[in-house]
Design an enzyme around this catalytic site. Sequence first.
Site, PDB file in Angstrom:
ATOM      1  N   HIS A   9     -40.404 -64.321  39.689  1.00 63.01           N
ATOM      2  CA  HIS A   9     -38.976 -63.985  39.812  1.00 63.01           C
ATOM      3  C   HIS A   9     -38.628 -63.490  41.220  1.00 63.01           C
ATOM      4  CE1 HIS A   9     -41.338 -60.546  38.560  1.00 63.01           C
ATOM      5  NE2 HIS A   9     -40.428 -59.742  39.103  1.00 63.01           N
ATOM      6  N   CYS A  65     -43.879 -65.108  45.898  1.00 60.22           N
ATOM      7  CA  CYS A  65     -43.588 -63.943  45.056  1.00 60.22           C
ATOM      8  C   CYS A  65     -42.720 -63.009  45.890  1.00 60.22           C
ATOM      9  CB  CYS A  65     -44.866 -63.288  44.528  1.00 60.22           C
ATOM     10  SG  CYS A  65     -45.971 -62.569  45.761  1.00 60.22           S
ATOM     11  N   GLY A  66     -42.604 -61.755  45.512  1.00 64.60           N
ATOM     12  CA  GLY A  66     -41.717 -60.857  46.250  1.00 64.60           C
ATOM     13  C   GLY A  66     -42.156 -60.668  47.686  1.00 64.60           C
ATOM     14  N   GLY A  68     -45.349 -62.114  48.808  1.00 70.15           N
ATOM     15  CA  GLY A  68     -46.350 -63.144  49.132  1.00 70.15           C
ATOM     16  C   GLY A  68     -47.763 -62.652  48.866  1.00 70.15           C
ATOM     17  N   GLY A  70     -49.249 -60.861  46.162  1.00 71.90           N
ATOM     18  CA  GLY A  70     -49.877 -61.037  44.846  1.00 71.90           C
ATOM     19  C   GLY A  70     -50.363 -62.461  44.608  1.00 71.90           C
ATOM     20  N   HIS A  98     -56.530 -74.940  62.133  1.00 72.73           N
ATOM     21  CA  HIS A  98     -57.775 -74.229  62.457  1.00 72.73           C
ATOM     22  C   HIS A  98     -58.570 -73.807  61.222  1.00 72.73           C
ATOM     23  CE1 HIS A  98     -56.668 -72.709  66.788  1.00 72.73           C
ATOM     24  NE2 HIS A  98     -56.316 -73.971  66.588  1.00 72.73           N
ATOM     25  N   ARG A 134     -65.589 -76.024  67.010  1.00 70.75           N
ATOM     26  CA  ARG A 134     -65.603 -74.580  66.723  1.00 70.75           C
ATOM     27  C   ARG A 134     -64.852 -74.260  65.425  1.00 70.75           C
ATOM     28  NH1 ARG A 134     -61.627 -75.400  70.398  1.00 70.75           N
ATOM     29  NH2 ARG A 134     -59.688 -74.228  70.230  1.00 70.75           N
TER      30      ARG A 134
HETATM   31  C1  RB5 Z   1     -42.809 -58.385  41.422  1.00 63.69           C
HETATM   32  O1  RB5 Z   1     -41.954 -57.285  41.315  1.00 63.69           O
HETATM   33  C2  RB5 Z   1     -43.633 -58.272  42.693  1.00 63.69           C
HETATM   34  O2  RB5 Z   1     -44.572 -57.267  42.542  1.00 63.69           O
HETATM   35  C3  RB5 Z   1     -44.293 -59.586  43.004  1.00 63.69           C
HETATM   36  O3  RB5 Z   1     -43.304 -60.565  43.165  1.00 63.69           O
HETATM   37  C4  RB5 Z   1     -45.104 -59.661  44.286  1.00 63.69           C
HETATM   38  O4  RB5 Z   1     -44.372 -59.165  45.366  1.00 63.69           O
HETATM   39  C5  RB5 Z   1     -46.446 -59.122  44.259  1.00 63.69           C
HETATM   40  O5  RB5 Z   1     -47.167 -59.176  45.272  1.00 63.69           O
END
Ligand code: RB5
Length: 151
Positions: A9, A65-66, A68, A70, A98, A134
């Site tokens: 979300h 995600c909110g 990035g 998670g 790279h 490399r």
């Molecule tokens: C959700 O609230 C949030 O925790 C999720 O989107 C994300 O940012 C987690 O890393």
Amino acid sequence: MRVALGCDHGGFPLKQAVTDKIKALGFEVLNFGTDSEESVDYPDYAVKVAKAILSGQADRGILICGSGVGVCITANKFKGIYASIAHDVYTAAQGVTHDNMNILCLGGRVISPAQAAELTEAFLTANTKGQEARHLRRIKKIIEVENNNFK
Ligand code: RB5
């Protein structure tokens, strides 16, 4: 190129811009949800996108995600997944050339839809052709770590 796209979300506000850019580049979007701002759990979507790449269904992935963070942590638990947050175009492209990055992670609460589109283009138009010795040596070392073969 087939691009697996997943978000929670918190990432949903960027999804349309990323989808439109993937299509404008002439690539195929494989949509793994979520499709609204109703609260969901980001690992579920990171797993779907990682599996799509590892099974060969998709060539690359984009996870949002909110922040990035998670989705990036979750995706990197899979052997063969090289996911990274990149909120600047240099990193979005260099991560591919790279480091073999195969999933771009974005933060829906950090960047705008226009920035997400720009980063999507940088990531998807970069390739690993012409990787120098490399880079290959370093990627080989990552694989040694994946195989718990590090010294
Ligand atoms: C959700 O609230 C949030 O925790 C999720 O989107 C994300 O940012 C987690 O890393």
